[in-house]
Design a protein around this motif. Structure first.
Motif, short mmCIF file in Angstrom:
data_model
loop_
_atom_site.label_atom_id
_atom_site.label_comp_id
_atom_site.label_asym_id
_atom_site.label_seq_id
_atom_site.Cartn_x
_atom_site.Cartn_y
_atom_site.Cartn_z
N GLU A 48 1.36 -18.20 10.88
CA GLU A 48 0.86 -19.49 10.40
C GLU A 48 1.38 -19.79 9.00
O GLU A 48 1.27 -18.94 8.10
CB GLU A 48 -0.66 -19.49 10.37
N ASN B 94 -0.98 -33.23 11.33
CA ASN B 94 -0.59 -32.05 12.10
C ASN B 94 0.83 -32.25 12.64
O ASN B 94 1.36 -33.37 12.61
CB ASN B 94 -1.55 -31.79 13.25
N ALA C 125 0.27 -26.79 20.16
CA ALA C 125 0.54 -26.30 18.81
C ALA C 125 1.94 -25.70 18.71
O ALA C 125 2.42 -25.07 19.67
CB ALA C 125 -0.50 -25.24 18.43
N HIS D 146 4.47 -28.46 7.80
CA HIS D 146 3.31 -28.23 8.67
C HIS D 146 2.09 -27.87 7.84
O HIS D 146 0.98 -28.39 8.06
CB HIS D 146 3.63 -27.10 9.66
N CYS D 147 2.27 -26.98 6.87
CA CYS D 147 1.16 -26.61 5.99
C CYS D 147 0.66 -27.81 5.20
O CYS D 147 -0.54 -28.06 5.09
CB CYS D 147 1.62 -25.49 5.05
N ARG E 22 -1.25 -30.38 7.54
CA ARG E 22 -2.59 -29.91 7.92
C ARG E 22 -3.58 -30.09 6.79
O ARG E 22 -4.73 -30.52 7.00
CB ARG E 22 -2.53 -28.44 8.35
N GLU E 23 -3.16 -29.75 5.59
CA GLU E 23 -4.06 -29.87 4.44
C GLU E 23 -4.31 -31.33 4.07
O GLU E 23 -5.33 -31.64 3.45
CB GLU E 23 -3.49 -29.09 3.25
N ARG F 96 -5.89 -37.28 12.65
CA ARG F 96 -6.10 -36.49 13.87
C ARG F 96 -7.14 -37.11 14.80
O ARG F 96 -7.24 -36.71 15.96
CB ARG F 96 -6.50 -35.06 13.50
N LYS G 295 -3.15 -23.24 2.35
CA LYS G 295 -4.16 -23.30 3.40
C LYS G 295 -5.58 -23.34 2.80
O LYS G 295 -5.92 -22.54 1.94
CB LYS G 295 -4.03 -22.10 4.33
#
Length: 280
Positions: A116, A235, A243, A226-227, A230-231, A263, A135
């Motif tokens: 990840e 996504n 995924a 990607h990181c 997401r934050e 999302r 993250k």
């Protein structure tokens, strides 16, 4: 012992900047060598210069963490699958943009832990701009000394329709390449920007809402963004809404993928799932 992304962040941003400066020295001079890889994608002497800066900097920063880069990825899966953590690099995302002199190219660094991305840093050298995230610690944009938290655009209002969604597009990709995978391609406002990672960052900061990537890419093309996404509330999914994985297969090739903002949107009403045509 697991690396602490927060302790590494400032140094990683500096290393990304240094790689960006190496690119800009060649970009401003306008004298570079252009090659073609085995997969027929372009690579320049600027890609290699940035790769050298990144590799040297990260080896010095974290000698025990392996480095997997688009420009130096000759590790067997037998070796890679033993890695608990590793650096995943795209020294210059947007090589075609560099060649065409659009300025839309970026340095990408991700720290991947147990499959990840937990730290993502993207530096846009022509704009002096960083995007970064850790993250569970939020996503940020930095220009000079100015740092701001970034978020995808939220569509919670009652009068929202999918026609409101803005599609990030490449300046060079033919519109019908992605249009065939949209429920109604003509209804969306198009926002053009160069490299894959910069379009993802534009979505992360609310400048667009989604993006489809159809065609060959590698895991280094998505790790850092990607990181960040997401934050920021977004996504990246494969073209069947599954995924993405990192370092889980023999190949490092990505499937076709979808970058999404909010999302909570029902993206299956916007994007038609499809199986990638490439063997993974």
């Amino acid at each position: 012992m697991r690396p602490d992304p927060a302790e590494l962040l400032d140094d990683v941003k500096t290393i990304a900047y240094q790689a960006g400066e190496a690119i800009m020295a060649i970009y401003n001079e306008g004298d570079f060598d252009l090659y073609q890889k085995d997969d027929e994608s372009p690579v320049t002497s600027a890609d290699y210069a940035a790769n050298e800066v990144l590799t040297e900097g990260l080896q010095k920063l974290t000698p025990s963490i392996p480095i997997l880069s688009e420009e130096s990825c000759e590790f067997s899966f037998t070796e890679r699958k033993t890695w608990q953590a590793y650096w995943l690099l795209d020294p210059m995302d947007g090589t075609q943009e560099f060649v065409s002199r659009s300025g839309d190219f970026a340095v990408n660094i991700a720290l991947v832990v147990e499959g990840e991305p937990v730290l993502g840093v993207i530096y846009w050298p022509t704009q002096g701009t960083w995007y970064y995230a850790i993250k569970q610690q939020g996503a940020f944009k930095q220009v000079g000394q100015n740092i701001e938290s970034i978020h995808v655009t939220k569509y919670s209002r009652k009068d929202f329709t999918t026609a409101d969604l803005r599609l990030a597009v490449s300046r060079v990709q033919k519109s019908n390449t992605v249009g065939q995978y949209l429920v109604d391609a003509e209804q969306h406002q198009k926002v053009a920007l160069g490299s894959c990672s910069l379009k993802s960052c534009m979505i992360a900061e609310g400048g667009a809402d989604f993006y489809l990537r159809v065609g060959p890419t590698g895991e280094w093309d998505t790790g850092a963004s990607h990181c960040i996404l997401r934050e920021a509330g977004g996504n990246i999914l494969d073209s069947e809404f599954n995924a993405l994985s990192y370092n889980q297969r023999e190949t490092l090739a990505n499937p076709d993928f979808i970058v999404i903002g909010d999302r909570k949107v029902d993206w299956k009403k916007v994007i038609i799932p499809h199986k990638t045509q490439r063997t993974l």
